[in-house]
Motif scaffolding. Sequence first.
Motif, short mmCIF file in Angstrom:
data_model
loop_
_atom_site.label_atom_id
_atom_site.label_comp_id
_atom_site.label_asym_id
_atom_site.label_seq_id
_atom_site.Cartn_x
_atom_site.Cartn_y
_atom_site.Cartn_z
N MET A 1 0.84 -1.18 0.00
CA MET A 1 0.00 0.00 0.00
C MET A 1 0.89 1.24 0.00
O MET A 1 1.82 1.33 0.77
CB MET A 1 -0.90 -0.02 1.24
N GLY A 2 0.59 2.19 -0.87
CA GLY A 2 1.36 3.41 -0.94
C GLY A 2 0.70 4.54 -0.18
O GLY A 2 -0.23 4.32 0.61
N LYS A 3 1.17 5.74 -0.43
CA LYS A 3 0.58 6.91 0.22
C LYS A 3 -0.82 7.14 -0.33
O LYS A 3 -1.06 7.03 -1.52
CB LYS A 3 1.41 8.17 -0.09
N GLU A 4 -1.72 7.48 0.58
CA GLU A 4 -3.06 7.86 0.15
C GLU A 4 -3.71 8.72 1.21
O GLU A 4 -3.30 8.73 2.36
CB GLU A 4 -3.92 6.63 -0.17
N VAL A 5 -4.73 9.44 0.76
CA VAL A 5 -5.55 10.23 1.66
C VAL A 5 -7.00 9.91 1.32
O VAL A 5 -7.35 9.73 0.16
CB VAL A 5 -5.25 11.74 1.54
N SER A 6 -7.81 9.80 2.36
CA SER A 6 -9.22 9.52 2.13
C SER A 6 -10.08 10.47 2.94
O SER A 6 -9.65 11.02 3.95
CB SER A 6 -9.55 8.07 2.51
N LEU A 7 -11.30 10.66 2.46
CA LEU A 7 -12.31 11.43 3.16
C LEU A 7 -13.53 10.51 3.28
O LEU A 7 -14.01 9.99 2.28
CB LEU A 7 -12.67 12.69 2.39
N THR A 8 -13.97 10.28 4.51
CA THR A 8 -15.07 9.35 4.77
C THR A 8 -16.19 10.04 5.51
O THR A 8 -15.96 10.73 6.50
CB THR A 8 -14.57 8.15 5.61
N PHE A 9 -17.41 9.85 5.01
CA PHE A 9 -18.62 10.25 5.72
C PHE A 9 -19.16 9.01 6.41
O PHE A 9 -19.27 7.95 5.78
CB PHE A 9 -19.70 10.74 4.74
N ARG A 10 -19.52 9.10 7.70
CA ARG A 10 -20.10 7.97 8.42
C ARG A 10 -21.35 8.43 9.17
O ARG A 10 -21.39 9.52 9.72
CB ARG A 10 -19.12 7.42 9.46
N GLY A 11 -22.33 7.53 9.21
CA GLY A 11 -23.53 7.77 10.01
C GLY A 11 -24.43 8.83 9.43
O GLY A 11 -24.47 9.95 9.91
N PHE A 12 -25.19 8.48 8.41
CA PHE A 12 -26.13 9.40 7.79
C PHE A 12 -27.38 8.62 7.40
O PHE A 12 -27.36 7.40 7.27
CB PHE A 12 -25.52 10.10 6.56
N GLU A 13 -28.49 9.34 7.24
CA GLU A 13 -29.77 8.69 6.94
C GLU A 13 -30.00 8.46 5.45
O GLU A 13 -30.72 7.56 5.07
CB GLU A 13 -30.93 9.52 7.52
N LYS A 14 -29.41 9.26 4.60
CA LYS A 14 -29.58 9.09 3.16
C LYS A 14 -28.91 7.79 2.72
O LYS A 14 -28.08 7.24 3.42
CB LYS A 14 -28.98 10.26 2.40
N SER A 15 -29.26 7.31 1.55
CA SER A 15 -28.60 6.11 1.03
C SER A 15 -27.18 6.49 0.58
O SER A 15 -26.94 7.64 0.17
CB SER A 15 -29.37 5.53 -0.15
N PRO A 16 -26.24 5.55 0.67
CA PRO A 16 -24.88 5.85 0.20
C PRO A 16 -24.85 6.31 -1.26
O PRO A 16 -24.05 7.19 -1.61
CB PRO A 16 -24.14 4.52 0.39
N SER A 17 -25.72 5.76 -2.10
CA SER A 17 -25.72 6.19 -3.51
C SER A 17 -26.14 7.66 -3.64
O SER A 17 -25.63 8.38 -4.50
CB SER A 17 -26.61 5.30 -4.36
N GLU A 18 -27.03 8.14 -2.77
CA GLU A 18 -27.40 9.56 -2.77
C GLU A 18 -26.20 10.43 -2.40
O GLU A 18 -25.99 11.49 -2.98
CB GLU A 18 -28.55 9.84 -1.80
N VAL A 19 -25.41 9.95 -1.42
CA VAL A 19 -24.21 10.69 -1.01
C VAL A 19 -23.23 10.76 -2.17
O VAL A 19 -22.69 11.82 -2.47
CB VAL A 19 -23.56 10.05 0.24
N VAL A 20 -23.02 9.64 -2.84
CA VAL A 20 -22.11 9.61 -3.99
C VAL A 20 -22.59 10.57 -5.07
O VAL A 20 -21.80 11.33 -5.64
CB VAL A 20 -21.98 8.17 -4.55
#
Length: 130
Positions: free
Chosen positions: A1-20
Amino acid sequence: MGKEVSLTFRGFEKSPSEVVNLIGVEPSYIGTKGDPVKPGVKTLLRRSAVKFTVSFKEEVRLAEMIPAILEYVGGVNHMRKVSDVIKPEFIEVNLVLPVKYSEEQEGGSIDSKHLGALNAIGASLSFEFL
């Protein structure tokens, strides 16, 4: 695994596809509340989550990582609007830094304006040293 940065949303009522759809870019992970943590595992996810990731070559400096993920997800203003709509329990930016076997132990800094940007979207900052 190399260098990476991520941004994560957790705990929401909308569906994940709506967030995407609101973010407008491809996620690296989607998890829906109530689904198994992993296929074949009985443990269920307690929160929905969507994660967006940017990977880097080894020579990329730490200072470039946070601006890259913020740009990838549409910038601070876009993230604030999305966050207001989905109201996540929390937002996390995670830096993955493989240093254990690197030839040099890289230091680095995060500019205050980038810390301010994370604050503006309500994100915590975490580090993963490999």
